[in-house]
Design a protein around this motif. Structure first.
Motif, PDB file in Angstrom:
ATOM      1  N   GLU A  79       0.851  -1.191   0.000  1.00  0.00           N
ATOM      2  CA  GLU A  79       0.000   0.000   0.000  1.00  0.00           C
ATOM      3  C   GLU A  79       0.886   1.240   0.000  1.00  0.00           C
ATOM      4  OE1 GLU A  79      -3.905   0.935   2.391  1.00  0.00           O
ATOM      5  OE2 GLU A  79      -2.143   1.263   3.658  1.00  0.00           O
ATOM      6  N   ARG A  80       0.578   2.151  -0.875  1.00  0.00           N
ATOM      7  CA  ARG A  80       1.326   3.409  -0.964  1.00  0.00           C
ATOM      8  C   ARG A  80       0.629   4.448  -0.098  1.00  0.00           C
ATOM      9  NH1 ARG A  80       4.597   5.415  -5.660  1.00  0.00           N
ATOM     10  NH2 ARG A  80       4.855   7.618  -5.232  1.00  0.00           N
ATOM     11  N   ARG A  81       1.399   5.110   0.744  1.00  0.00           N
ATOM     12  CA  ARG A  81       0.863   6.147   1.627  1.00  0.00           C
ATOM     13  C   ARG A  81       1.673   7.422   1.458  1.00  0.00           C
ATOM     14  NH1 ARG A  81      -0.414   3.005   7.309  1.00  0.00           N
ATOM     15  NH2 ARG A  81      -1.987   1.596   6.444  1.00  0.00           N
ATOM     16  N   SER A  82       1.108   8.522   1.923  1.00  0.00           N
ATOM     17  CA  SER A  82       1.858   9.776   1.861  1.00  0.00           C
ATOM     18  C   SER A  82       1.502  10.637   3.061  1.00  0.00           C
ATOM     19  CB  SER A  82       1.567  10.524   0.563  1.00  0.00           C
ATOM     20  OG  SER A  82       0.212  10.889   0.506  1.00  0.00           O
ATOM     21  N   GLY A  83       2.423  11.511   3.391  1.00  0.00           N
ATOM     22  CA  GLY A  83       2.243  12.415   4.517  1.00  0.00           C
ATOM     23  C   GLY A  83       3.234  13.548   4.398  1.00  0.00           C
ATOM     24  N   GLN A  84       3.416  14.273   5.487  1.00  0.00           N
ATOM     25  CA  GLN A  84       4.327  15.413   5.454  1.00  0.00           C
ATOM     26  C   GLN A  84       5.768  14.994   5.215  1.00  0.00           C
ATOM     27  OE1 GLN A  84       3.452  17.410   9.155  1.00  0.00           O
ATOM     28  NE2 GLN A  84       2.255  18.935   8.060  1.00  0.00           N
ATOM     29  N   GLY A  85       6.122  13.783   5.617  1.00  0.00           N
ATOM     30  CA  GLY A  85       7.485  13.292   5.418  1.00  0.00           C
ATOM     31  C   GLY A  85       7.718  12.757   4.013  1.00  0.00           C
ATOM     32  N   GLY A  86       6.690  12.799   3.171  1.00  0.00           N
ATOM     33  CA  GLY A  86       6.814  12.290   1.818  1.00  0.00           C
ATOM     34  C   GLY A  86       6.112  10.951   1.678  1.00  0.00           C
ATOM     35  N   PRO A  87       6.148  10.383   0.494  1.00  0.00           N
ATOM     36  CA  PRO A  87       5.463   9.104   0.265  1.00  0.00           C
ATOM     37  C   PRO A  87       6.283   7.917   0.781  1.00  0.00           C
ATOM     38  CG  PRO A  87       6.451   9.889  -1.761  1.00  0.00           C
ATOM     39  CD  PRO A  87       6.696  10.952  -0.732  1.00  0.00           C
ATOM     40  N   TRP A  88       5.578   6.844   1.141  1.00  0.00           N
ATOM     41  CA  TRP A  88       6.208   5.609   1.553  1.00  0.00           C
ATOM     42  C   TRP A  88       5.275   4.449   1.239  1.00  0.00           C
ATOM     43  CZ3 TRP A  88       3.821   8.834   5.005  1.00  0.00           C
ATOM     44  CH2 TRP A  88       2.885   8.287   5.861  1.00  0.00           C
ATOM     45  N   GLN A  89       5.810   3.243   1.341  1.00  0.00           N
ATOM     46  CA  GLN A  89       5.036   2.045   1.084  1.00  0.00           C
ATOM     47  C   GLN A  89       5.084   1.140   2.308  1.00  0.00           C
ATOM     48  OE1 GLN A  89       5.342   0.742  -3.350  1.00  0.00           O
ATOM     49  NE2 GLN A  89       7.400   1.110  -2.633  1.00  0.00           N
ATOM     50  N   VAL A  90       3.972   0.454   2.565  1.00  0.00           N
ATOM     51  CA  VAL A  90       3.907  -0.519   3.645  1.00  0.00           C
ATOM     52  C   VAL A  90       3.315  -1.810   3.092  1.00  0.00           C
ATOM     53  CG1 VAL A  90       3.657   1.202   5.481  1.00  0.00           C
ATOM     54  CG2 VAL A  90       1.616   0.261   4.390  1.00  0.00           C
ATOM     55  N   VAL A  91       3.514  -2.901   3.820  1.00  0.00           N
ATOM     56  CA  VAL A  91       2.926  -4.183   3.441  1.00  0.00           C
ATOM     57  C   VAL A  91       1.727  -4.417   4.364  1.00  0.00           C
ATOM     58  CG1 VAL A  91       3.292  -6.656   3.213  1.00  0.00           C
ATOM     59  CG2 VAL A  91       5.167  -5.066   2.732  1.00  0.00           C
ATOM     60  N   ARG A  92       0.571  -4.662   3.746  1.00  0.00           N
ATOM     61  CA  ARG A  92      -0.660  -4.932   4.492  1.00  0.00           C
ATOM     62  C   ARG A  92      -1.088  -6.366   4.270  1.00  0.00           C
ATOM     63  NH1 ARG A  92      -5.650  -0.945   4.600  1.00  0.00           N
ATOM     64  NH2 ARG A  92      -6.347  -2.375   3.004  1.00  0.00           N
ATOM     65  N   VAL A  93      -1.511  -7.012   5.346  1.00  0.00           N
ATOM     66  CA  VAL A  93      -1.990  -8.386   5.293  1.00  0.00           C
ATOM     67  C   VAL A  93      -3.470  -8.380   5.659  1.00  0.00           C
ATOM     68  CG1 VAL A  93      -1.790 -10.653   6.374  1.00  0.00           C
ATOM     69  CG2 VAL A  93       0.258  -9.345   5.875  1.00  0.00           C
ATOM     70  N   HIS A  94      -4.287  -8.954   4.789  1.00  0.00           N
ATOM     71  CA  HIS A  94      -5.711  -9.095   5.070  1.00  0.00           C
ATOM     72  C   HIS A  94      -5.923 -10.459   5.713  1.00  0.00           C
ATOM     73  CE1 HIS A  94      -7.105  -5.594   2.650  1.00  0.00           C
ATOM     74  NE2 HIS A  94      -5.904  -5.779   2.107  1.00  0.00           N
ATOM     75  N   VAL A  95      -6.645 -10.476   6.809  1.00  0.00           N
ATOM     76  CA  VAL A  95      -6.914 -11.723   7.512  1.00  0.00           C
ATOM     77  C   VAL A  95      -8.382 -12.096   7.367  1.00  0.00           C
ATOM     78  CG1 VAL A  95      -5.009 -11.519   9.160  1.00  0.00           C
ATOM     79  CG2 VAL A  95      -7.183 -10.455   9.678  1.00  0.00           C
ATOM     80  N   ALA A  96      -8.668 -13.385   7.550  1.00  0.00           N
ATOM     81  CA  ALA A  96     -10.034 -13.883   7.358  1.00  0.00           C
ATOM     82  C   ALA A  96     -11.014 -13.191   8.306  1.00  0.00           C
ATOM     83  CB  ALA A  96     -10.068 -15.397   7.557  1.00  0.00           C
ATOM     84  N   ARG A  97     -10.613 -12.982   9.539  1.00  0.00           N
ATOM     85  CA  ARG A  97     -11.471 -12.313  10.510  1.00  0.00           C
ATOM     86  C   ARG A  97     -10.726 -11.108  11.053  1.00  0.00           C
ATOM     87  NH1 ARG A  97     -11.125 -17.445  11.364  1.00  0.00           N
ATOM     88  NH2 ARG A  97      -9.716 -17.185  13.112  1.00  0.00           N
ATOM     89  N   GLY A  98     -11.310  -9.947  10.904  1.00  0.00           N
ATOM     90  CA  GLY A  98     -10.694  -8.741  11.447  1.00  0.00           C
ATOM     91  C   GLY A  98     -10.224  -7.790  10.366  1.00  0.00           C
ATOM     92  N   ARG A  99      -9.625  -6.722  10.824  1.00  0.00           N
ATOM     93  CA  ARG A  99      -9.152  -5.678   9.929  1.00  0.00           C
ATOM     94  C   ARG A  99      -7.789  -6.025   9.360  1.00  0.00           C
ATOM     95  NH1 ARG A  99      -9.795  -0.615  13.769  1.00  0.00           N
ATOM     96  NH2 ARG A  99      -7.618  -0.619  13.230  1.00  0.00           N
ATOM     97  N   PRO A 100      -7.429  -5.418   8.214  1.00  0.00           N
ATOM     98  CA  PRO A 100      -6.080  -5.628   7.666  1.00  0.00           C
ATOM     99  C   PRO A 100      -5.010  -5.142   8.650  1.00  0.00           C
ATOM    100  CG  PRO A 100      -7.503  -4.588   6.050  1.00  0.00           C
ATOM    101  CD  PRO A 100      -8.259  -4.589   7.343  1.00  0.00           C
ATOM    102  N   VAL A 101      -3.853  -5.776   8.588  1.00  0.00           N
ATOM    103  CA  VAL A 101      -2.755  -5.484   9.508  1.00  0.00           C
ATOM    104  C   VAL A 101      -1.562  -4.987   8.705  1.00  0.00           C
ATOM    105  CG1 VAL A 101      -1.185  -6.493  11.212  1.00  0.00           C
ATOM    106  CG2 VAL A 101      -3.538  -7.324  11.049  1.00  0.00           C
ATOM    107  N   VAL A 102      -0.999  -3.855   9.113  1.00  0.00           N
ATOM    108  CA  VAL A 102       0.235  -3.358   8.508  1.00  0.00           C
ATOM    109  C   VAL A 102       1.397  -4.054   9.211  1.00  0.00           C
ATOM    110  CG1 VAL A 102       1.701  -1.342   8.136  1.00  0.00           C
ATOM    111  CG2 VAL A 102      -0.781  -1.133   7.911  1.00  0.00           C
TER     112      VAL A 102
END
Length: 141
Positions: A79-102
């Motif tokens: 997932e590509r994200r951006s903020g005041q420090g500039g853009p960055w990428q993180v890895v997100r894992v989707h699980v069967a039950r619950g919210r995605p986890v970075v």
């Protein structure tokens, strides 16, 4: 969103021409209340690690531990994200039950950091997930 909250909190000080000791203390408390959690969250994410084991992922940060079995994972994405420090990428894992986890420790700034090393890490995570789920499927049949 953080800037909006800070802006609303600073409104009383914007109209005041003199910052007495009491106003300065309030301003310092407001900034500390907002900035320290943001800084801690960032450091916690950067210093955290994700261990890949035959059973699944072990996520470790400064304040938490979590295990995610391979069978519980439904999707892995960058997932590509951006903020005041500039853009960055993180890895997100989707699980069967619950919210995605970075995943802690699995991030890359888009400001000159080694993108090839980040991509190798992502490929390793995908490979381990695919191997583990393929073994479980073949064992079940």
């Amino acid at each position: 969103m953080t800037l909006v909250i800070v802006g609303i909190g600073l409104l009383p000080f914007a109209s005041s021409r003199d910052l007495s000791l009491g106003n300065r203390s309030s301003l310092l408390a407001l900034i500390t209340t907002i900035l320290l959690p943001c800084i801690f969250y960032s450091i916690n994410r950067m210093l955290g690690i994700t261990l890949l084991t035959p059973e699944g992922m072990q996520l470790r940060t400064l304040v938490s531990r979590r295990r995610i079995p391979w069978d519980d994972i439904t999707k892995i994405e960058v997932e590509r994200r951006s903020g005041q420090g500039g853009p960055w990428q993180v890895v997100r894992v989707h699980v069967a039950r619950g919210r995605p986890v970075v995943l802690p420790g699995a991030m890359q700034s888009l400001r000159g950091q080694d993108e090839a090393a980040f991509q190798r890490s992502v490929n390793m995570i995908h490979s381990c997930w695919q191997q583990a789920t393929a073994q479980h499927r073949s064992a079940a049949t």
